[in-house]
Motif scaffolding. Sequence first.
Motif, mmCIF file in Angstrom:
data_model
loop_
_atom_site.group_PDB
_atom_site.id
_atom_site.type_symbol
_atom_site.label_atom_id
_atom_site.label_comp_id
_atom_site.label_asym_id
_atom_site.label_seq_id
_atom_site.Cartn_x
_atom_site.Cartn_y
_atom_site.Cartn_z
ATOM 1 N N GLU A 1 8.656 -9.286 5.866
ATOM 2 C CA GLU A 1 7.149 -9.502 5.243
ATOM 3 C C GLU A 1 6.098 -8.719 5.817
ATOM 4 O O GLU A 1 5.349 -8.426 5.082
ATOM 5 C CB GLU A 1 7.083 -11.183 5.438
ATOM 6 C CG GLU A 1 7.757 -11.997 4.687
ATOM 7 C CD GLU A 1 7.777 -13.422 4.918
ATOM 8 O OE1 GLU A 1 6.619 -13.879 5.708
ATOM 9 O OE2 GLU A 1 8.476 -14.332 4.584
ATOM 10 N N GLU B 1 6.336 -5.169 4.595
ATOM 11 C CA GLU B 1 5.814 -4.847 3.367
ATOM 12 C C GLU B 1 4.290 -5.098 3.377
ATOM 13 O O GLU B 1 3.778 -4.411 2.518
ATOM 14 C CB GLU B 1 6.560 -5.968 2.381
ATOM 15 C CG GLU B 1 8.249 -5.719 2.175
ATOM 16 C CD GLU B 1 8.744 -6.669 1.561
ATOM 17 O OE1 GLU B 1 8.396 -7.531 0.874
ATOM 18 O OE2 GLU B 1 10.161 -6.674 1.411
ATOM 19 N N ALA B 2 3.717 -5.904 4.025
ATOM 20 C CA ALA B 2 2.299 -6.241 3.883
ATOM 21 C C ALA B 2 1.586 -4.909 4.462
ATOM 22 O O ALA B 2 0.531 -4.301 4.095
ATOM 23 C CB ALA B 2 1.935 -7.635 4.678
ATOM 24 N N ARG C 1 2.873 -1.826 4.701
ATOM 25 C CA ARG C 1 3.137 -0.732 3.911
ATOM 26 C C ARG C 1 2.166 -0.797 2.541
ATOM 27 O O ARG C 1 1.483 0.301 2.230
ATOM 28 C CB ARG C 1 4.354 -0.610 3.214
ATOM 29 C CG ARG C 1 5.465 -0.184 4.317
ATOM 30 C CD ARG C 1 7.030 -0.285 3.775
ATOM 31 N NE ARG C 1 7.913 0.037 4.873
ATOM 32 C CZ ARG C 1 8.445 0.972 4.725
ATOM 33 N NH1 ARG C 1 8.649 2.113 3.791
ATOM 34 N NH2 ARG C 1 9.530 1.146 5.917
ATOM 35 N N SER C 2 1.845 -1.903 2.190
ATOM 36 C CA SER C 2 0.863 -2.098 1.149
ATOM 37 C C SER C 2 -0.403 -1.913 1.396
ATOM 38 O O SER C 2 -1.272 -1.112 0.686
ATOM 39 C CB SER C 2 1.085 -3.506 0.586
ATOM 40 O OG SER C 2 0.198 -3.959 -0.464
ATOM 41 N N LYS C 3 -0.781 -2.414 2.541
ATOM 42 C CA LYS C 3 -2.156 -2.157 3.161
ATOM 43 C C LYS C 3 -2.336 -0.451 3.181
ATOM 44 O O LYS C 3 -3.443 0.079 3.010
ATOM 45 C CB LYS C 3 -2.455 -2.923 4.096
ATOM 46 C CG LYS C 3 -2.835 -4.139 4.146
ATOM 47 C CD LYS C 3 -3.140 -4.881 5.316
ATOM 48 C CE LYS C 3 -3.274 -6.535 4.940
ATOM 49 N NZ LYS C 3 -3.560 -7.123 6.627
ATOM 50 N N LYS D 1 -0.658 2.004 1.894
ATOM 51 C CA LYS D 1 -0.798 2.654 0.567
ATOM 52 C C LYS D 1 -2.226 2.380 0.010
ATOM 53 O O LYS D 1 -2.842 3.452 -0.428
ATOM 54 C CB LYS D 1 0.143 2.145 -0.271
ATOM 55 C CG LYS D 1 0.204 3.169 -1.539
ATOM 56 C CD LYS D 1 1.148 2.365 -2.618
ATOM 57 C CE LYS D 1 1.129 3.065 -3.949
ATOM 58 N NZ LYS D 1 -0.070 3.537 -4.508
ATOM 59 N N GLY D 2 -2.834 1.407 -0.096
ATOM 60 C CA GLY D 2 -4.010 1.040 -0.622
ATOM 61 C C GLY D 2 -5.085 1.876 0.162
ATOM 62 O O GLY D 2 -6.115 2.257 -0.395
ATOM 63 N N ASP E 1 -4.500 5.541 -0.630
ATOM 64 C CA ASP E 1 -5.340 5.834 -2.301
ATOM 65 C C ASP E 1 -6.915 5.779 -2.390
ATOM 66 O O ASP E 1 -7.600 6.614 -2.923
ATOM 67 C CB ASP E 1 -4.825 4.666 -3.016
ATOM 68 C CG ASP E 1 -3.441 4.654 -3.591
ATOM 69 O OD1 ASP E 1 -2.861 5.869 -3.156
ATOM 70 O OD2 ASP E 1 -2.762 3.644 -3.940
#
Length: 123
Positions: A20, A23-24, A26-28, A30-31, A34
């Motif tokens: 968890e 994944e959090a 990695r998501s942050k 990537k954001g 970007d």
Amino acid sequence: MKEERSTHREPTPEQLRFREIDEALRSKLKGSLDVLVNDISRQFEQESTAKGASVGDLKPPPTNYFRAIALQHLFCRLCSADPDSFAGGSSDIGDPAIKNLKNIAATWTSQSGAGPKQPQQDM
């Protein structure tokens, strides 16, 4: 008849929690990347327009430049080195990070079928 045992084990609560968090993160990340790429592109366009040139008249710095700078800053931040001079920092963190990058590159190369490439010069 002999019963076959599954080698698959259910993840422990600690492993699930790690997933968890991973994944959090990695998501942050990537954001954030970007947003950074979009901000750089927008800033380049604004500055070139402000100077009276159309965006087509000016070429942005090569993409590899941004990749190199991003990697340098990330590495320095991770090992507490100065990103401007590369001085200082912890080799206890930096050395394993470099080894990990080499392992990632080797795995990627073997899985993608790509061989080692000669460094390319951006124009």
